[in-house]
Design a protein around this motif. Structure first.
Motif, short mmCIF file in Angstrom:
data_model
loop_
_atom_site.label_atom_id
_atom_site.label_comp_id
_atom_site.label_asym_id
_atom_site.label_seq_id
_atom_site.Cartn_x
_atom_site.Cartn_y
_atom_site.Cartn_z
N ASN A 1 80.93 25.08 52.98
CA ASN A 1 79.84 26.05 52.95
C ASN A 1 79.92 27.01 54.11
O ASN A 1 78.92 27.35 54.75
CB ASN A 1 78.49 25.33 52.94
CG ASN A 1 78.30 24.47 51.72
OD1 ASN A 1 78.77 24.82 50.65
ND2 ASN A 1 77.62 23.34 51.88
N GLY B 1 85.61 22.16 46.63
CA GLY B 1 85.21 23.43 47.22
C GLY B 1 85.42 23.48 48.72
O GLY B 1 85.38 24.57 49.31
N ARG C 1 92.12 33.77 49.38
CA ARG C 1 90.93 32.98 49.70
C ARG C 1 91.25 31.63 50.32
O ARG C 1 90.39 31.01 50.93
CB ARG C 1 90.09 32.76 48.43
CG ARG C 1 89.45 34.03 47.89
CD ARG C 1 88.52 33.71 46.73
NE ARG C 1 87.47 32.79 47.15
CZ ARG C 1 86.68 32.15 46.30
NH1 ARG C 1 86.85 32.30 45.00
NH2 ARG C 1 85.74 31.34 46.73
N TYR D 1 91.74 24.92 48.53
CA TYR D 1 90.48 24.20 48.35
C TYR D 1 90.70 22.80 47.79
O TYR D 1 91.66 22.55 47.06
CB TYR D 1 89.57 24.98 47.38
CG TYR D 1 89.10 26.31 47.92
CD1 TYR D 1 87.85 26.43 48.49
CD2 TYR D 1 89.92 27.42 47.85
CE1 TYR D 1 87.42 27.64 49.00
CE2 TYR D 1 89.50 28.64 48.36
CZ TYR D 1 88.24 28.74 48.93
OH TYR D 1 87.83 29.95 49.43
N ASN E 1 84.94 37.64 37.09
CA ASN E 1 84.17 37.55 38.33
C ASN E 1 83.45 36.21 38.38
O ASN E 1 83.19 35.58 37.35
CB ASN E 1 83.13 38.68 38.40
CG ASN E 1 83.77 40.05 38.41
OD1 ASN E 1 84.64 40.33 39.24
ND2 ASN E 1 83.34 40.91 37.51
N ALA E 2 83.14 35.77 39.60
CA ALA E 2 82.41 34.52 39.75
C ALA E 2 81.11 34.58 38.95
O ALA E 2 80.40 35.58 38.96
CB ALA E 2 82.11 34.27 41.24
N GLY E 3 80.82 33.50 38.23
CA GLY E 3 79.63 33.43 37.41
C GLY E 3 79.85 33.78 35.95
O GLY E 3 78.97 33.55 35.11
N ARG F 1 86.74 26.00 38.55
CA ARG F 1 86.11 25.60 39.81
C ARG F 1 86.47 26.56 40.93
O ARG F 1 85.62 26.94 41.74
CB ARG F 1 86.54 24.18 40.17
CG ARG F 1 85.75 23.10 39.47
CD ARG F 1 86.03 21.73 40.10
NE ARG F 1 87.43 21.36 39.94
CZ ARG F 1 87.92 20.72 38.90
NH1 ARG F 1 87.12 20.39 37.91
NH2 ARG F 1 89.19 20.41 38.83
N GLN F 2 87.74 26.94 41.00
CA GLN F 2 88.17 27.82 42.08
C GLN F 2 87.48 29.19 42.02
O GLN F 2 87.09 29.73 43.04
CB GLN F 2 89.67 28.03 42.01
CG GLN F 2 90.50 26.80 42.37
CD GLN F 2 91.98 27.08 42.26
OE1 GLN F 2 92.50 27.95 42.92
NE2 GLN F 2 92.65 26.35 41.39
N PHE F 3 87.34 29.72 40.80
CA PHE F 3 86.85 31.08 40.65
C PHE F 3 85.37 31.16 40.30
O PHE F 3 84.83 32.24 40.12
CB PHE F 3 87.65 31.81 39.56
CG PHE F 3 89.14 31.76 39.77
CD1 PHE F 3 89.69 31.76 41.05
CD2 PHE F 3 90.00 31.71 38.69
CE1 PHE F 3 91.06 31.70 41.24
CE2 PHE F 3 91.38 31.66 38.87
CZ PHE F 3 91.91 31.65 40.16
N GLY F 4 84.71 30.00 40.21
CA GLY F 4 83.28 30.01 39.91
C GLY F 4 82.96 30.43 38.49
O GLY F 4 81.95 31.09 38.24
N LYS G 1 82.08 29.63 34.41
CA LYS G 1 81.38 28.65 33.60
C LYS G 1 82.10 28.50 32.27
O LYS G 1 82.22 29.46 31.51
CB LYS G 1 79.93 29.09 33.35
CG LYS G 1 79.12 28.08 32.56
CD LYS G 1 77.69 28.57 32.34
CE LYS G 1 76.89 27.56 31.53
NZ LYS G 1 75.50 28.05 31.28
#
Length: 467
Positions: free
Chosen positions: A10, A47, A86, A89, A200-202, A220-223, A225
């Motif tokens: 975080n 993460g 990035r 992870y 994009n993430a999300g 998981r890496q890119f966020g 769903k």
């Protein structure tokens, strides 16, 4: 001696304190062992970001090469994943890691490579009498073209590989032109580049009811769903796709229509037409993973969607596992974004592997090897049909390199297989959503064992559990 490894959680520094015994197995093995231990203990969570390799080498006072080997091995075991720009992870608190751990556990308990049988890994069957890989390597290196193979990719080599890729895709009945090809260091690298370039993430991504573990890692890496679509023995159900697409604001759907991983499902021509019409009606873009397509009699689904498909494939599942060369075919709209992602696509290619792919496609070796794979899979499927109970086999297509097996709910199949030295892929690693309802299944690979004899031994052990 306690060593200090710094990671980020975080966006806050966190000190990881693994105990590394430099006298056993080597430092890089010790780092990987410590990483796995702390993932299982919950010290490291999905993460958590690991430090750059150079920083970690400095902190541990070890050679950079040692750290690179540790990271590569941890990636192989799906403990960690890397994303350009990035960092690296932690991934392995997920169930996917179990796919890569059983072999090490079995051997650590005193089993040998002879009595431990892997039925989990999807790699091409090995032809012991085929020495063309080594022969081609010798021919390429004997040419002594150091400027071609020891520097950045020569434009001529890139152009030649695009032309060869077009020949491979046209063989697959996927109409293509060299100017619409993007090169990559394998199918996984190709998919990673596509997701980074377009998502994009999300974002919500539509996938099959059961999806391959690499897709879950990327999500998981890119966020992202993942939204699962129910399947039958031909793949996704068109009416389910319509229902799910209307409920979610998704732009992309990722499918494996030929020898779907893990179920082995192959879409019929009628099902392809139905799914293609639904994709058009819902204004989706198809991302088709066709790595097993060279083993199928059906053309790619993308051929029906020239304006709404991004097609990717490679040679590593049908020709040679070591030939890490991937191809992306897409329309002009997406080319610019993908071409700019050269760090993820063509820069990861080995010039020597590029030359081998060119030579093998041009002289027919690649097609010959794919034909041999089909023949070998056919023989191995006969073995499976003779040994396994018929009602346990869900996969219909006889050319699939892997089988999806129905398992009674009362059997803890992973535990039972581990006891007798079998490595299988449990249903849990293929679930797009953590709490997704599912039946008890496993995926087994017919081509993972080195020989048909080893396959038969493994299948007989499995049949005893199912009896």
């Amino acid at each position: 001696m306690t060593q200090y490894i710094y990671c980020m959680t975080n966006n806050k520094p966190k000190i990881w304190l693994p105990k590394i015994d430099k006298t056993k197995r080597g430092v890089y093995h010790a780092i990987v062992d410590a990483m796995r231990h702390d993932i299982e203990a919950g010290v490291l969570k999905a993460g958590d970001q690991l430090p750059p390799q150079r920083e970690l080498a400095w902190q541990l006072q070890v050679n950079l090469t040692t750290i690179s080997r540790a990271y590569r091995e941890a990636m192989r075991q799906h403990l960690i994943g890397g994303e350009v720009g990035r960092g690296t992870y932690i991934l392995a608190n997920s169930a996917e890691a179990s796919l890569f751990e059983l072999r090490d556990k079995g051997l650590a308990k005193g089993r040998t490579q002879t009595d431990f049988i892997d039925l989990s890994t999807n790699i091409p069957a090995r032809n012991a009498s085929d020495n063309r890989f080594n022969q081609t390597l010798r021919t390429i290196t004997a040419a002594n073209l150091t400027t071609l193979y020891e520097e950045y990719h020569a434009p001529m080599l890139l152009d030649q590989l695009k032309i060869a890729a077009t020949k491979w895709l046209n063989w697959r009945k996927m109409p293509s032109k060299p100017e619409n090809i993007v090169l990559a260091g394998g199918a996984q690298t190709a998919l990673q580049a596509i997701l980074i370039a377009l998502c994009n993430a999300g974002d919500s991504i539509l996938v099959e009811q059961y999806t391959f573990p690499g897709m879950k890692d990327f999500a998981r890496q890119f966020g992202l769903k993942l939204i699962p679509i129910n399947m039958d023995k031909q793949g996704i159900l068109p009416n389910e796709l319509t229902k799910i697409a209307k409920k979610n604001n998704a732009k992309y759907i990722i499918l494996v229509p030929n020898h779907q991983n893990p179920t082995g499902a192959v879409m019929s021509a009628e099902r392809q037409q139905q799914v293609a019409k639904t994709i058009v009606a819902q204004n989706l873009t198809l991302i088709e993973d066709d790595v097993y397509g060279g083993l199928s009699n059906m053309p790619p689904l993308s051929a029906l969607l020239p304006d709404q498909a991004i097609y990717l494939t490679s040679l590593s599942k049908t020709v040679s596992f070591g030939l890490r060369v991937g191809f992306i075919h897409t329309k002009t709209e997406h080319l610019a974004a993908l071409t700019h992602a050269t760090n993820l696509t063509q820069w990861s290619l080995s010039p020597i592997m590029m030359q081998m792919a060119i030579d093998w496609i041009e002289d027919g070796t690649a097609f010959d090897k794919a034909a041999w794979q089909l023949s070998e899979i056919s023989e191995r499927r006969k073995i499976a049909d003779n040994i396994l109970p018929k009602n346990n086999i869900s996969t219909r297509d006889k050319n699939s390199p892997h089988l999806w097996l129905n398992i009674p709910q009362s059997i803890d199949i992973q535990s039972e297989c581990e006891k007798i030295g079998l490595n299988i892929a449990p249903v849990s690693i293929f679930l797009p959503q953590q709490r997704q309802k599912h039946q008890n299944h496993i995926r087994i690979s017919l081509v993972a064992p080195a020989t048909r004899q080893n396959l038969a031994i493994g299948l007989k052990r499995l049949a005893e559990i199912l009896a």
